[in-house]
Design an enzyme around this catalytic site. Sequence first.
Site, PDB file in Angstrom:
ATOM      1  N   ASP B 215      -7.690  12.079   5.550  1.00  0.00           N
ATOM      2  CA  ASP B 215      -7.351  11.073   6.682  1.00  0.00           C
ATOM      3  C   ASP B 215      -8.234  11.159   7.839  1.00  0.00           C
ATOM      4  O   ASP B 215      -9.604  11.557   7.842  1.00  0.00           O
ATOM      5  CB  ASP B 215      -5.984  10.999   7.059  1.00  0.00           C
ATOM      6  CG  ASP B 215      -5.499   9.409   7.266  1.00  0.00           C
ATOM      7  OD1 ASP B 215      -5.625   8.943   8.340  1.00  0.00           O
ATOM      8  OD2 ASP B 215      -4.736   8.766   6.413  1.00  0.00           O
ATOM      9  N   ASP B 224       5.291  19.158  17.539  1.00  0.00           N
ATOM     10  CA  ASP B 224       6.046  19.197  16.118  1.00  0.00           C
ATOM     11  C   ASP B 224       5.507  20.229  15.162  1.00  0.00           C
ATOM     12  O   ASP B 224       5.946  20.536  13.959  1.00  0.00           O
ATOM     13  CB  ASP B 224       6.339  17.616  15.712  1.00  0.00           C
ATOM     14  CG  ASP B 224       7.591  17.080  16.269  1.00  0.00           C
ATOM     15  OD1 ASP B 224       7.974  17.828  17.322  1.00  0.00           O
ATOM     16  OD2 ASP B 224       7.853  15.959  15.974  1.00  0.00           O
ATOM     17  N   HIS B 247      -4.021   7.814  12.674  1.00  0.00           N
ATOM     18  CA  HIS B 247      -3.499   7.454  11.411  1.00  0.00           C
ATOM     19  C   HIS B 247      -3.290   8.862  10.701  1.00  0.00           C
ATOM     20  O   HIS B 247      -2.066   8.858   9.944  1.00  0.00           O
ATOM     21  CB  HIS B 247      -4.584   6.686  10.642  1.00  0.00           C
ATOM     22  CG  HIS B 247      -4.223   6.055   9.621  1.00  0.00           C
ATOM     23  ND1 HIS B 247      -4.538   6.791   8.181  1.00  0.00           N
ATOM     24  CD2 HIS B 247      -3.710   4.874   9.280  1.00  0.00           C
ATOM     25  CE1 HIS B 247      -3.992   5.907   7.200  1.00  0.00           C
ATOM     26  NE2 HIS B 247      -3.635   4.811   7.750  1.00  0.00           N
ATOM     27  N   ASN B 345      -3.222  -2.983   1.592  1.00  0.00           N
ATOM     28  CA  ASN B 345      -2.695  -3.809   2.381  1.00  0.00           C
ATOM     29  C   ASN B 345      -3.177  -5.277   2.461  1.00  0.00           C
ATOM     30  O   ASN B 345      -3.031  -6.065   3.755  1.00  0.00           O
ATOM     31  CB  ASN B 345      -2.457  -3.397   3.749  1.00  0.00           C
ATOM     32  CG  ASN B 345      -1.869  -1.834   3.984  1.00  0.00           C
ATOM     33  OD1 ASN B 345      -0.997  -1.550   3.215  1.00  0.00           O
ATOM     34  ND2 ASN B 345      -2.666  -1.041   4.959  1.00  0.00           N
ATOM     35  N   ALA B 360      -7.145   3.654  -5.548  1.00  0.00           N
ATOM     36  CA  ALA B 360      -5.832   3.789  -6.221  1.00  0.00           C
ATOM     37  C   ALA B 360      -5.771   3.108  -7.478  1.00  0.00           C
ATOM     38  O   ALA B 360      -5.237   3.388  -8.237  1.00  0.00           O
ATOM     39  CB  ALA B 360      -4.822   3.241  -5.294  1.00  0.00           C
ATOM     40  N   SER B 418      -0.416   2.931   3.856  1.00  0.00           N
ATOM     41  CA  SER B 418      -0.761   4.216   4.108  1.00  0.00           C
ATOM     42  C   SER B 418       0.591   4.876   4.659  1.00  0.00           C
ATOM     43  O   SER B 418       0.359   6.072   4.499  1.00  0.00           O
ATOM     44  CB  SER B 418      -1.713   4.018   5.341  1.00  0.00           C
ATOM     45  OG  SER B 418      -2.813   3.465   5.181  1.00  0.00           O
TER      46      SER B 418
END
Lengths: 79, 469
Positions: B215, B224, B247, B345, B360, B418
């Site tokens: 990505d 985190d 992203h 999308n 994909a 995504s």
Amino acid sequence: MGRIRLTLCVDDSHADDLGDIAGAARRAGMTVEQELSGIGVLTGSIDADNLDALRAIAGVTSVEQERDVTLPPPGSPVQ
Amino acid sequence: MARKSRKRPAKKQAALETLSVSPPEQPQAGGSAPATAPGTTGRFLVLFDRSAAPQAPNTLRRVANLSLASAADFEDGIVEPEGLGGADAVMLPDLAIAIASAPPEQTHALGVASDTGILAIEPERVVYTSGQGWPLNTGPAASADDMAPLDYLRGYRDAVNEVYDRLTGQHDAEAELGAEAVTAFDEADATWGLQATRVVSSQHSGRGIRVAVLDTGVDSGHPDFAGRAVTGASFVQGESVQDGHGHGTHCIGTACGPERPGILPRYGVAHEADIFAGKVLSNRGSGTDGGILAGIQWGVSNKCAIISMSLGAPVQVGQSFSQVYEHAARRALMQGSLIIAAAGNDSRRPARVAPVSHPANCPSVMAVAAIDERFAVARFSNGGLNPQGGQVDIAGPGVDVRSSWPRPTLYNTISGTSMATPHVAGIAALYAQADSTFRGRVLMSMLTQYARRLRAPARDVGAGLVQAL
């Protein structure tokens, strides 16, 4: 004709000969940028006129023009 | 071998209840008829652990005094359904299952004895071929086994209702997208996506499993991710793996974020997985096949069991998939790396459905669609319009997904296939941790096999909503 960026893959029986195929691709006019031996792929660029010579190399199964992928800008609600 | 008497009706009832079998509804002649629950044969299936299977005949004899025949004793290994050749039980050695025809208290003894290697004991069911119809018992005493025809009839009723609604103009778009009557999620402790996929109740954490996310990189200084093993590599010329877009940090957060984030709710799936952040998209969000393929090679050579790719390029209806990516994905699968990619999308439902994007749409790449928290297909989510790999394989939570974002923002809620993709990738890491044979194509088929089936059509959600193990 101009220069195009491309990816190509070799069949499984030539997977171990990727270096040899890269040599043949260079002789056919390709600028080889990456030899991805783990997945049997070469990336680089070539004059469009020489594409057929590349396809004629034994073990080369596919030659594809490189695509671009683009994400929406960070502020977009749909990514 | 002595056989025990089968005439103990008084004890039989109590033992049956212990085994959770419904008491028989039909009157019994003189109290000596076999006490058989509706839909069962009166025999029991005893499942042994594989390692205990060789000792199974001794166990059955010692604990329950059952005489045993082996399927190997029968001609061609075929056990007649009617009898057990005079024995109390027959062993199916290849399956590590014994079929016992004995009074329940004898079978029950197997259930309470320890160190037997018995995993489960259950009543043998009567199975009907589809041509024979079901034993419709819809009264209040209907058992769980009788519910199958009700499910079928409910589906039939829904279909008729939909036809009626269409004809009378009452059809609504939400229903067409497959929305279900789901209870609203409370996101105080965990995102709706982690709840809907049952991640919150999973015993697995992805520990020891390497997950590559290709990505825009990662903000490795995000609080985190403090203390986490993050291996980074950039395949974008002139840019470090540090995420200048957001992203990548969002996707990695969903796939591998912490169990206890700095600020609740929890949003990450495989909180103990090893993170491999491959930067194949620039800080402006653009990349090329060359960089992506280099990232795939990097993930494969680093033995990442999962390679998550929330990226793609639109394709046309009728356009075939990339042979180069298919080849690369197939070689990745052979080496134990499963590529999971966003379906794209480009749809504007209900008016327009766009086909699953490149890459994909490759048969050996798992394509992920997005659903919302009512389990309806997201309006933007691409569908399986093209044959040969162009289908959607599975769906993940992809609408209003909260996850990590580069400092100083820290968190962001956005939508997209995504966002659905790293849910599947993180859950795949849980499967990979659970069983070392769940790799490559096996892992892909386990994910679809265990997916929760949805009302939305398979064209849009594939096997359904991914479920944690």
